[in-house]
Write a protein that holds these residues in place. Structure first.
Motif, PDB file in Angstrom:
ATOM      1  N   TYR A 235       0.841  -1.195   0.000  1.00 21.16           N
ATOM      2  CA  TYR A 235       0.000   0.000   0.000  1.00 21.16           C
ATOM      3  C   TYR A 235       0.876   1.244   0.000  1.00 21.16           C
ATOM      4  CZ  TYR A 235      -3.878  -3.084   1.159  1.00 21.16           C
ATOM      5  OH  TYR A 235      -4.823  -4.081   1.132  1.00 21.16           O
ATOM      6  N   THR A 236       0.635   2.093  -0.976  1.00 19.96           N
ATOM      7  CA  THR A 236       1.383   3.341  -1.064  1.00 19.96           C
ATOM      8  C   THR A 236       0.635   4.433  -0.313  1.00 19.96           C
ATOM      9  OG1 THR A 236       2.196   2.724  -3.254  1.00 19.96           O
ATOM     10  CG2 THR A 236       2.386   5.044  -2.641  1.00 19.96           C
ATOM     11  N   LYS A 237       1.327   5.147   0.524  1.00 20.59           N
ATOM     12  CA  LYS A 237       0.717   6.228   1.275  1.00 20.59           C
ATOM     13  C   LYS A 237       0.161   7.279   0.325  1.00 20.59           C
ATOM     14  CE  LYS A 237       1.659   9.759   4.773  1.00 20.59           C
ATOM     15  NZ  LYS A 237       2.695  10.402   5.626  1.00 20.59           N
ATOM     16  N   ARG A 238      -1.084   7.668   0.551  1.00 22.60           N
ATOM     17  CA  ARG A 238      -1.715   8.680  -0.293  1.00 22.60           C
ATOM     18  C   ARG A 238      -1.237  10.059   0.104  1.00 22.60           C
ATOM     19  NH1 ARG A 238      -8.036   8.048  -0.858  1.00 22.60           N
ATOM     20  NH2 ARG A 238      -7.599   9.671  -2.373  1.00 22.60           N
ATOM     21  N   GLU A 239      -0.776  10.820  -0.863  1.00 27.87           N
ATOM     22  CA  GLU A 239      -0.325  12.179  -0.614  1.00 27.87           C
ATOM     23  C   GLU A 239      -0.881  13.104  -1.675  1.00 27.87           C
ATOM     24  OE1 GLU A 239       3.892  12.188  -0.479  1.00 27.87           O
ATOM     25  OE2 GLU A 239       4.022  11.071   1.402  1.00 27.87           O
ATOM     26  N   ALA A 240      -1.180  14.310  -1.261  1.00 25.44           N
ATOM     27  CA  ALA A 240      -1.680  15.299  -2.222  1.00 25.44           C
ATOM     28  C   ALA A 240      -0.549  15.729  -3.145  1.00 25.44           C
ATOM     29  CB  ALA A 240      -2.234  16.508  -1.484  1.00 25.44           C
TER      30      ALA A 240
ATOM     31  N   CYS B 105     -20.417  16.574   3.991  1.00 29.07           N
ATOM     32  CA  CYS B 105     -19.527  16.679   2.831  1.00 29.07           C
ATOM     33  C   CYS B 105     -18.771  15.381   2.564  1.00 29.07           C
ATOM     34  CB  CYS B 105     -18.538  17.820   3.045  1.00 29.07           C
ATOM     35  SG  CYS B 105     -17.458  18.079   1.604  1.00 29.07           S
ATOM     36  N   SER B 106     -18.880  14.895   1.334  1.00 30.58           N
ATOM     37  CA  SER B 106     -18.185  13.665   0.950  1.00 30.58           C
ATOM     38  C   SER B 106     -16.723  13.928   0.597  1.00 30.58           C
ATOM     39  CB  SER B 106     -18.891  13.025  -0.252  1.00 30.58           C
ATOM     40  OG  SER B 106     -18.851  13.903  -1.373  1.00 30.58           O
ATOM     41  N   ARG B 107     -16.355  15.204   0.453  1.00 31.57           N
ATOM     42  CA  ARG B 107     -14.987  15.525   0.037  1.00 31.57           C
ATOM     43  C   ARG B 107     -14.060  15.798   1.215  1.00 31.57           C
ATOM     44  NH1 ARG B 107     -15.913  19.426  -5.265  1.00 31.57           N
ATOM     45  NH2 ARG B 107     -17.343  18.039  -6.345  1.00 31.57           N
ATOM     46  N   ALA B 108     -14.627  15.874   2.414  1.00 26.97           N
ATOM     47  CA  ALA B 108     -13.805  16.205   3.575  1.00 26.97           C
ATOM     48  C   ALA B 108     -12.677  15.195   3.776  1.00 26.97           C
ATOM     49  CB  ALA B 108     -14.672  16.291   4.819  1.00 26.97           C
ATOM     50  N   ASN B 109     -12.973  13.899   3.565  1.00 23.65           N
ATOM     51  CA  ASN B 109     -11.940  12.880   3.720  1.00 23.65           C
ATOM     52  C   ASN B 109     -10.942  12.902   2.562  1.00 23.65           C
ATOM     53  OD1 ASN B 109     -12.896  11.823   6.141  1.00 23.65           O
ATOM     54  ND2 ASN B 109     -14.365  10.492   5.105  1.00 23.65           N
ATOM     55  N   PHE B 110     -11.417  13.333   1.410  1.00 18.13           N
ATOM     56  CA  PHE B 110     -10.536  13.368   0.235  1.00 18.13           C
ATOM     57  C   PHE B 110      -9.520  14.499   0.360  1.00 18.13           C
ATOM     58  CE2 PHE B 110      -9.497  14.306  -4.221  1.00 18.13           C
ATOM     59  CZ  PHE B 110      -9.154  13.037  -4.660  1.00 18.13           C
TER      60      PHE B 110
END
Length: 204
Positions: free
Chosen positions: A4-9, A49-54
């Protein structure tokens, strides 16, 4: 074995400009070209809001110079109508919005393109002082109008205090009223986003 690759912006200054060759075709088919000046939301706490986690890292803005080059590319392609698809165009602060507006005007793009934005009551209320003076908010919106802003999508969600508290909006109904009055005073087309019902709503 699964890795699993860590998700980063992804840093926005590393993202290139979109290809605009088909943008005019979209407009001819009664659509709007989309333009992005930022990602995320500075508030990022609304319970629905569904984008808060994104967008866990909050708000990110593209460099203003990149935003201007994207506007220029659209104008060169003959596009006249643009929808800015940011979660909150004013989320980076009214000073940044003024900088973008002034740059559009300085480069001679005003009058060549019309654009619409999505924003929040809280972001516009940041331009009101503690005594209710709306000078900064009004100056910002007037500059944006001069730059080509014609339409504002405003997230109000509700006129009910209890609903706003459930949604963790951080605003009061009277804040929405004041912002709506200002937007109408300046002459923008206004679209209001509302959440009509939720499980906690009663007829009372």
């Amino acid at each position: 074995e699964i890795y699993y690759t860590k998700r980063e912006a992804l840093p926005l200054n590393e993202i290139g400009l979109p290809l605009r060759k088909l943008s005019k075709e979209v407009e001819l088919r009664h659509g709007n070209a989309a333009l992005e000046t930022s990602r995320g939301c500075p508030w990022n706490r609304c319970t629905f809001c569904s984008r808060a986690n994104f967008f866990k890292h909050g708000w990110f803005g593209y460099p203003i110079e990149r935003v201007l080059r994207d506007f220029e590319n659209l104008v060169e392609e003959g596009v006249h109508n643009v929808f800015i698809i940011d979660e909150d165009f004013l989320g980076g602060g009214l000073e940044r919005a003024q900088q973008i507006a002034k740059a559009i005007i300085a480069r001679g793009l005003a009058g060549k393109v019309r654009f619409a934005i999505d924003t929040s009551v809280a972001s516009i209320m940041a331009g009101f002082d503690s005594e209710g003076n709306k000078k900064i908010a009004r100056e910002t919106l007037l500059l944006l109008k001069q730059a080509g802003l014609t339409r504002v999508f405003l997230g109000i969600e509700s006129g009910s205090t209890t609903q706003l508290e459930r949604y963790a909006k951080g605003i009061k109904p009277q804040d929405s009223v004041r912002v709506i009055e200002l937007i109408r005073e300046i002459g923008f087309h206004l679209d209001i986003d509302m959440v009509i019902f939720d499980p906690g709503v009663t007829l009372e």
